[in-house]
Design an enzyme around this catalytic site. Structure first.
Site, PDB file in Angstrom:
ATOM      1  CE  LYS A  33      -0.526  -0.247   5.069  1.00 15.14           C
ATOM      2  NZ  LYS A  33      -1.151   0.409   6.031  1.00 15.14           N
ATOM      3  NE  ARG A 133      -5.967   0.816  11.101  1.00 11.41           N
ATOM      4  CZ  ARG A 133      -4.814   0.522  10.657  1.00 11.41           C
ATOM      5  NH1 ARG A 133      -3.821   1.473  10.470  1.00 11.41           N
ATOM      6  NH2 ARG A 133      -4.353  -0.746  10.117  1.00 11.41           N
ATOM      7  CG  HIS A 162      -2.961  -4.236  11.987  1.00 10.89           C
ATOM      8  ND1 HIS A 162      -2.063  -4.957  11.447  1.00 10.89           N
ATOM      9  CD2 HIS A 162      -2.735  -2.901  11.998  1.00 10.89           C
ATOM     10  CE1 HIS A 162      -1.032  -3.869  10.905  1.00 10.89           C
ATOM     11  NE2 HIS A 162      -1.615  -2.851  11.524  1.00 10.89           N
ATOM     12  NE  ARG A 218      -2.241  -7.789   7.680  1.00 11.34           N
ATOM     13  CZ  ARG A 218      -2.682  -8.199   8.801  1.00 11.34           C
ATOM     14  NH1 ARG A 218      -3.110  -9.503   9.051  1.00 11.34           N
ATOM     15  NH2 ARG A 218      -2.882  -7.111  10.001  1.00 11.34           N
ATOM     16  CE1 TYR A 262      12.844  32.438   1.935  1.00 13.49           C
ATOM     17  CE2 TYR A 262      13.224  29.895   1.940  1.00 13.49           C
ATOM     18  CZ  TYR A 262      12.485  31.180   1.457  1.00 13.49           C
ATOM     19  OH  TYR A 262      12.164  31.221   0.110  1.00 13.49           O
ATOM     20  CB  CYS A 309      14.372  26.291   0.948  1.00 13.62           C
ATOM     21  SG  CYS A 309      15.885  27.182   1.706  1.00 13.62           S
ATOM     22  CG  MET A 310       9.052  24.188  -1.982  1.00 13.77           C
ATOM     23  SD  MET A 310       7.923  25.049  -2.856  1.00 13.77           S
ATOM     24  CE  MET A 310       7.030  26.048  -1.653  1.00 13.77           C
ATOM     25  CG  ASP A 311      11.785  24.371  -4.599  1.00  8.39           C
ATOM     26  OD1 ASP A 311      11.043  23.250  -4.447  1.00  8.39           O
ATOM     27  OD2 ASP A 311      11.590  25.499  -4.719  1.00  8.39           O
TER      28      ASP A 311
HETATM   29  C1  LIG Z   1      -3.720  -4.092   7.841  1.00  3.24           C
HETATM   30  C2  LIG Z   1      -1.962  -4.124   7.692  1.00  3.24           C
HETATM   31  N1  LIG Z   1      -1.351  -5.206   7.441  1.00  3.24           N
HETATM   32  C3  LIG Z   1      -0.215  -5.157   7.552  1.00  3.24           C
HETATM   33  C4  LIG Z   1       0.559  -3.927   7.718  1.00  3.24           C
HETATM   34  C5  LIG Z   1       2.130  -3.947   7.455  1.00  3.24           C
HETATM   35  O1  LIG Z   1       2.657  -3.293   8.886  1.00  3.24           O
HETATM   36  P1  LIG Z   1       4.265  -3.081   8.899  1.00  3.24           P
HETATM   37  O2  LIG Z   1       4.488  -2.365   7.799  1.00  3.24           O
HETATM   38  O3  LIG Z   1       4.239  -2.780  10.325  1.00  3.24           O
HETATM   39  O4  LIG Z   1       4.866  -4.660   8.699  1.00  3.24           O
HETATM   40  C6  LIG Z   1      -0.202  -2.753   7.981  1.00  3.24           C
HETATM   41  C7  LIG Z   1       0.400  -1.574   7.597  1.00  3.24           C
HETATM   42  O5  LIG Z   1       0.213  -0.548   8.541  1.00  3.24           O
HETATM   43  C8  LIG Z   1      -1.460  -2.825   7.720  1.00  3.24           C
HETATM   44  O6  LIG Z   1      -2.207  -1.897   7.892  1.00  3.24           O
END
Ligand SMILES: Cc1ncc(COP(=O)(O)O)c(C=O)c1O
Length: 373
Positions: A33, A133, A162, A218, A262, A309-311
């Site tokens: 993700k 969550r 989780h 995971r 700055y 700075c920004m850049d």
């Molecule tokens: C539902 C879920 N599973 C697995 C992970 C992987 O977690 P991590 O990057 O701490 O291994 C995440 C990340 O936040 C998550 O939201």
């Protein structure tokens, strides 16, 4: 061209996933993700698929799943987030995504979509054992699982939970969650309900809680070669895949006392050489690291001085001389890593890699010999 770039070592990702699999001896769902934690989900996903490094991919929302399918990725993809409406259900089918059920709201629309597409949909149930969550309570999970067992259009192919503190060694809360999850699975078994893959181990749990591996782990951050927290001893060897590099674009001598950037927050403590590097907070180099961060040139570190700075940012080279074009590493695989930047900035390495701005080009290296045709 601006010399600032993010370099991604795909070979490191391969080694990390192989190390995780060897360590846990179970299936792996790679959390890919947030654009693979800033590493580029399409390239990373294709690579992971080509080298058979993961059994499943995990994304936060449907859009991220579509993005992977558009890159030709055919691995199973679990969407961690919510299904919001009927259109989402349709997209689940058109892109063969696996949705998470965190409540029973989408069941009706999923059934309708399954009839339209003339095939059942695999789903994973999400149980909240203490993250607070998303997810069903254990009792709600059993009630929903029993109902779904009667619905031919929906097939439970997984169940998960989780952990909020699995990255804290010795924290007593994770064993409580593991017990709640195990108890739920046992109760489902006594009801004769098969759950498919049981999974709960994020990176912290992989490192700290062997009893969490179940059918599949995971991990996210570990796949990219970083540890979720600095307290965990580095027992599982992984290599950071991301490096942030730039180059000197300008140098000048300044007199002792000269104020820089700055706010003039830095005054040269002596006559010195100041270099300008084209990287700033718009690239993901946090402004809060002004006068705190250091960068590496030819193995030696130098302070980032004055406000970022920004850049652009400034570094104090002292009496050292480097030409324009000299490569500068902001963070990389050793020395100053994303974990170092995170600790300086009182944050986690996840935020550092995820915040690498889209304007910074990603370059990929892969030293693995091409697979034979
Ligand atoms: C539902 C879920 N599973 C697995 C992970 C992987 O977690 P991590 O990057 O701490 O291994 C995440 C990340 O936040 C998550 O939201």
């Amino acid at each position: 061209m601006r010399p600032t770039r993010v370099e991604i070592d795909l070979c490191a990702i391969k080694g990390n996933l192989e190390a995780i699999r060897a360590w846990t001896k179970t299936k792996v769902m790679m959390a890919i993700k947030a654009d693979a934690y800033g590493h580029g989900a399409q390239v990373v996903g294709r690579f992971v698929q080509e080298h058979r490094l993961a059994d499943m991919l995990g994304v936060s929302c449907i859009e991220e799943g579509i993005h992977l399918r558009e890159a030709g990725i055919s691995l199973p993809i679990l969407v961690f987030g919510l299904i919001n409406n009927r259109d989402d259900c349709d997209t689940i089918f058109s892109h063969r995504l696996t949705p998470t059920l965190v409540d029973r709201a989408p069941v009706k629309d999923l059934v309708a979509a399954a009839r339209k597409w003339n095939r059942p949909v695999p789903v994973h149930l999400k149980t909240d054992t203490g993250m607070g969550r998303l997810g069903l309570t254990p009792d709600e999970s059993i009630a929903l699982a029993r109902d779904i067992a009667e619905v031919p259009e929906i097939r439970i192919s997984g169940i998960y939970t989780h952990f909020p503190v699995s990255d804290v060694p010795g924290h007593p809360f994770t064993p409580v969650q593991i017990a709640a999850f195990t108890d739920l699975i046992d109760r489902l078994k006594t009801h004769g309900i098969s759950t498919g893959s049981r999974h709960c181990a994020n990176s912290g749990a992989i490192l700290n809680h062997e009893g969490t591996y179940l059918d599949m782990v995971r991990p996210g951050i570990l796949c990219y070669g970083l540890y979720p927290s600095p307290e965990i001893p580095k027992t599982l060897k992984v290599v950071p895949a991301m490096a942030l590099k730039t180059a000197i674009i300008f140098t000048k001598r300044v007199k002792k006392g000269t104020g820089l950037s700055y706010g003039l927050t830095y005054r040269a403590p002596k006559d010195t050489c100041i270099a300008t590097i084209p990287i700033g907070y718009a690239d993901g180099f946090p402004r809060s690291l002004s006068n705190i961060a250091r960068v590496t040139i030819q193995g030696k570190t130098y302070p980032v001085v004055g406000r970022i700075c920004m850049d652009q940012s400034l570094i104090d080279l002292g009496d050292d001389l480097y030409p324009v074009g000299q490569e500068v590493t902001v963070f990389g695989r050793e020395g100053i890593t994303a974990e170092t930047l995170a600790s300086w900035n009182n944050t986690i390495p996840y935020e550092i890699t995820c915040n690498m701005s889209r304007r910074v080009p990603r370059t990929y290296s892969n030293d693995i010999p091409a697979s034979r045709p």
